[in-house]
Design a protein around this motif. Structure first.
Motif, mmCIF file in Angstrom:
data_model
loop_
_atom_site.group_PDB
_atom_site.id
_atom_site.type_symbol
_atom_site.label_atom_id
_atom_site.label_comp_id
_atom_site.label_asym_id
_atom_site.label_seq_id
_atom_site.Cartn_x
_atom_site.Cartn_y
_atom_site.Cartn_z
ATOM 1 N N ASP A 428 1.010 -1.220 0.074
ATOM 2 C CA ASP A 428 0.071 -0.053 0.011
ATOM 3 C C ASP A 428 0.854 1.151 -0.170
ATOM 4 O O ASP A 428 2.066 1.291 0.527
ATOM 5 C CB ASP A 428 -1.040 -0.100 1.290
ATOM 6 C CG ASP A 428 -1.945 -1.071 1.186
ATOM 7 O OD1 ASP A 428 -2.110 -1.601 0.057
ATOM 8 O OD2 ASP A 428 -2.688 -1.321 2.220
ATOM 9 N N VAL A 429 0.554 2.417 -0.709
ATOM 10 C CA VAL A 429 1.128 3.538 -0.637
ATOM 11 C C VAL A 429 -0.129 4.425 -0.077
ATOM 12 O O VAL A 429 -1.186 4.476 -0.888
ATOM 13 C CB VAL A 429 1.664 3.913 -2.071
ATOM 14 C CG1 VAL A 429 2.090 5.451 -1.903
ATOM 15 C CG2 VAL A 429 2.440 3.212 -2.590
ATOM 16 N N VAL A 430 0.117 5.110 0.951
ATOM 17 C CA VAL A 430 -0.977 5.794 1.635
ATOM 18 C C VAL A 430 -0.594 7.482 1.527
ATOM 19 O O VAL A 430 0.426 7.715 2.117
ATOM 20 C CB VAL A 430 -1.124 5.401 3.044
ATOM 21 C CG1 VAL A 430 -2.363 6.402 3.697
ATOM 22 C CG2 VAL A 430 -1.519 3.841 3.233
ATOM 23 N N PHE A 494 -6.148 8.659 0.943
ATOM 24 C CA PHE A 494 -5.957 7.784 -0.224
ATOM 25 C C PHE A 494 -5.086 6.726 -0.115
ATOM 26 O O PHE A 494 -3.964 6.891 0.074
ATOM 27 C CB PHE A 494 -5.881 8.704 -1.406
ATOM 28 C CG PHE A 494 -7.026 9.409 -1.760
ATOM 29 C CD1 PHE A 494 -8.133 9.355 -2.725
ATOM 30 C CD2 PHE A 494 -7.367 10.915 -1.007
ATOM 31 C CE1 PHE A 494 -9.165 10.077 -2.933
ATOM 32 C CE2 PHE A 494 -8.302 11.758 -1.471
ATOM 33 C CZ PHE A 494 -9.437 11.262 -2.398
ATOM 34 N N THR A 495 -5.504 5.431 -0.396
ATOM 35 C CA THR A 495 -4.535 4.296 -0.136
ATOM 36 C C THR A 495 -4.619 3.462 -1.731
ATOM 37 O O THR A 495 -5.687 3.019 -2.115
ATOM 38 C CB THR A 495 -5.103 3.225 0.778
ATOM 39 O OG1 THR A 495 -5.319 3.924 1.922
ATOM 40 C CG2 THR A 495 -4.029 2.132 0.766
ATOM 41 N N LEU A 496 -3.497 3.619 -2.419
ATOM 42 C CA LEU A 496 -3.114 2.821 -3.541
ATOM 43 C C LEU A 496 -2.481 1.506 -3.149
ATOM 44 O O LEU A 496 -1.718 1.291 -2.645
ATOM 45 C CB LEU A 496 -2.090 3.568 -4.544
ATOM 46 C CG LEU A 496 -1.507 2.854 -5.491
ATOM 47 C CD1 LEU A 496 -2.752 2.512 -6.640
ATOM 48 C CD2 LEU A 496 -0.429 3.702 -6.282
ATOM 49 N N SER A 497 -3.577 0.425 -3.585
ATOM 50 C CA SER A 497 -3.153 -0.904 -3.314
ATOM 51 C C SER A 497 -2.498 -1.563 -4.597
ATOM 52 O O SER A 497 -3.234 -1.683 -5.519
ATOM 53 C CB SER A 497 -4.000 -1.726 -2.777
ATOM 54 O OG SER A 497 -4.705 -1.120 -1.366
ATOM 55 N N LEU A 498 -1.246 -2.366 -4.611
ATOM 56 C CA LEU A 498 -0.894 -2.920 -5.777
ATOM 57 C C LEU A 498 -0.352 -4.229 -5.381
ATOM 58 O O LEU A 498 0.069 -4.594 -4.166
ATOM 59 C CB LEU A 498 0.460 -2.025 -6.311
ATOM 60 C CG LEU A 498 -0.127 -0.802 -6.969
ATOM 61 C CD1 LEU A 498 0.992 0.075 -7.219
ATOM 62 C CD2 LEU A 498 -0.998 -0.977 -8.203
#
Length: 503
Positions: A428-430, A494-498
């Motif tokens: 995750d990038v928060v 906002f959380t980008l999950s990869l």
């Protein structure tokens, strides 16, 4: 005993209950020991009774029967007699006149037929239920004698054949429609030859009412008696529904094929329209980019004094032109990106990507913008975060949008970018800010294209409302997702999950 001596032995020793009765008044003159055992009264008690005392019929009816027996008009009766213990039994009474000491009396022999009567009643009820069941189920049963063609059929079978009686095997065979006759002949001959039961469906034509009836017939053969036993069922209603379902199925298949063809045509038109739109946008972006790049370039030169000194007012106007040109160029890029996504022409190059490296690069790029607003912007990570299996360029574009939005909507405090482990198999990038937060009503639409969301303390910002929509589409192309959490007065997260890089 007041009876002739010749009758004494027969009367006293008979196993059947016997009564000697005065026909004129119905008084019991005498009773044998078997009668004592059957009725439960003693001989003296029976002698003090009348036949009306043990009979459930009214006295007038009993007296009428006694008169008939005396005149020999009838000597066989069925009555219901009461016993000493109060129970009732169905009896068969055979009566005939006898002369005892010159007086004409009736000698009645009583047989208990209660069990036989109950069995007959049960059999009758069973037959009634069978007839009703056959009627409800449209069933009938039959037996056919191969040698003489004789056929015995139940009421239910006669109802299916349409004949009240007098049905023979040739008559039934003649009812079979021509297209089924060979099949039925083979089934019957095969049944007799091999002894294997048959189960067939066919149609008959009833001459009595002209109806075409669908039937099912199941039969077995008894080789010893040369009799075929079978059941027949009227399945007309079932076959009608079956044919109707087949018709609907055919109609449905035709409708599906028609709709599929229409959908294929619409899809083809949609592909053409999408291609035309993409070509238009690409062409327009090229036509717009060329003069915009000139405007941006020349306005930059003017603002930097490269073509001569400008007054403060002139410099302010030129900088406004330069800023507006840059904003318009960014909008054109976003629209072009969206059209490429919709057309499915966006490609990704997956590789191992150090997410903290990308996050730190974005933070350094946007730090001057944050400093202009007095905001602290920073990137953090944990040792367990790891790398993502993704496209670095697309991740960079997503984070530029998320961090840029956080800075734009935050007036004081800080913006932090954290790289941390997500769920199993994810990283995750928060991006978190200390801004005013997002209205709850805006949350379901935050990623919709052209939706311009505002923070809790202000209206929508300038722009086309494409940044978050494009970022989410990129995340989906990378096999990930962007989620958002926000509470009024507590900023947004906002959380980008990869997908995590696996070794």
């Amino acid at each position: 005993m007041n009876a002739d001596r010749e009758m004494t032995g027969l009367f006293e020793n008979n196993h059947a209950a016997m009564l000697l009765v005065d026909p004129s008044g119905g008084r019991i003159i005498d009773a044998n020991p078997a009668a004592e055992r059957f009725y439960g009264w003693s001989r003296d008690e029976l002698r003090a009774m009348k036949v009306t005392d043990i009979n459930t019929l009214d006295a007038e009816h009993v007296q009428d029967q006694l008169g008939r027996a005396k005149s020999e008009q009838r000597n066989f009766f069925e009555f219901t007699h009461r016993l000493a213990d109060g129970t009732e039994r169905v009896v068969e009474v055979r009566s005939g006149p006898v002369t005892v000491e010159g007086e004409v009396l009736l000698l009645s022999i009583v047989h208990d037929i209660t069990a036989r009567t109950e069995a007959q009643a049960a059999l009758g009820e069973s037959e009634r239920r069978l007839r009703k069941a056959e009627e409800v189920a449209g069933l009938g049963h039959w037996a056919a004698w191969i040698d003489d063609g004789r056929l015995e059929a139940s009421e239910g079978a006669h109802r299916i054949y349409g004949r009240p009686g007098g049905v023979t095997l040739p008559i039934v065979q003649a009812m079979v429609l021509d297209e089924y006759r060979d099949m039925m002949d083979r089934a019957l001959s095969g049944l007799v030859a091999s002894g294997e039961p048959y189960d067939v469906e066919f149609q008959i034509h009833r001459e009595t009412d002209g109806a075409i009836v669908d039937v099912r017939s199941i039969a077995e053969y008894d080789a010893e008696t040369r009799v075929v036993f079978g059941v027949i069922q009227d399945i007309t209603a079932y076959k009608r529904v079956e044919r109707e379902l087949e018709r609907h199925q055919t109609d449905l298949e035709s409708l599906v094929a028609e709709r599929t063809h229409e959908l294929e045509d619409l899809n083809a038109e949609l592909v053409k329209a999408t291609a035309a739109k993409s070509m238009f946008l690409a062409s327009m972006s090229h036509e717009l980019r060329t003069p915009l790049n000139s405007i941006i370039g020349f306005s930059g030169m003017l603002a930097n004094g490269m073509v001569g000194a400008l007054s403060d007012e002139q410099r302010a106007q030129v900088e406004m032109i330069h800023s507006s040109g840059c904003r318009l160029l960014g909008l054109i890029d976003e629209i072009l990106d969206l059209s490429r996504i919709e057309a499915g022409t966006v490609s990704v190059e997956l590789a191992s990507v150090d997410m903290f490296e990308v996050a730190a690069e974005v933070v350094e790029l946007l730090r001057p913008l944050a400093s202009q607003k007095g905001l602290d912007v920073s990137a953090h990570h944990t040792d367990q975060a790891g790398a993502a299996h993704t496209d670095r360029r697309r991740v960079y574009d997503i984070l530029i949008n998320l961090v840029g939005n956080a800075i734009k909507f935050t007036d004081s405090g800080a913006v932090t970018v954290s790289v941390e482990p997500g769920e199993v198999g994810w990283i995750d990038v928060v991006v978190a800010d200390t801004g005013p937060g997002i209205h709850a009503d805006e949350m379901p639409f935050i990623f919709n294209a052209f939706h311009q969301a505002g923070r809790a303390d202000r209206g929508p910002e300038m722009g086309a409302g494409l940044g978050l929509s494009i970022s989410q589409e990129y995340a989906h192309l990378l096999g990930g997702d962007i989620s958002v959490r926000s509470r009024l007065g507590e900023g947004a997260r906002f959380t980008l999950s990869l997908p995590l890089e696996t070794s």
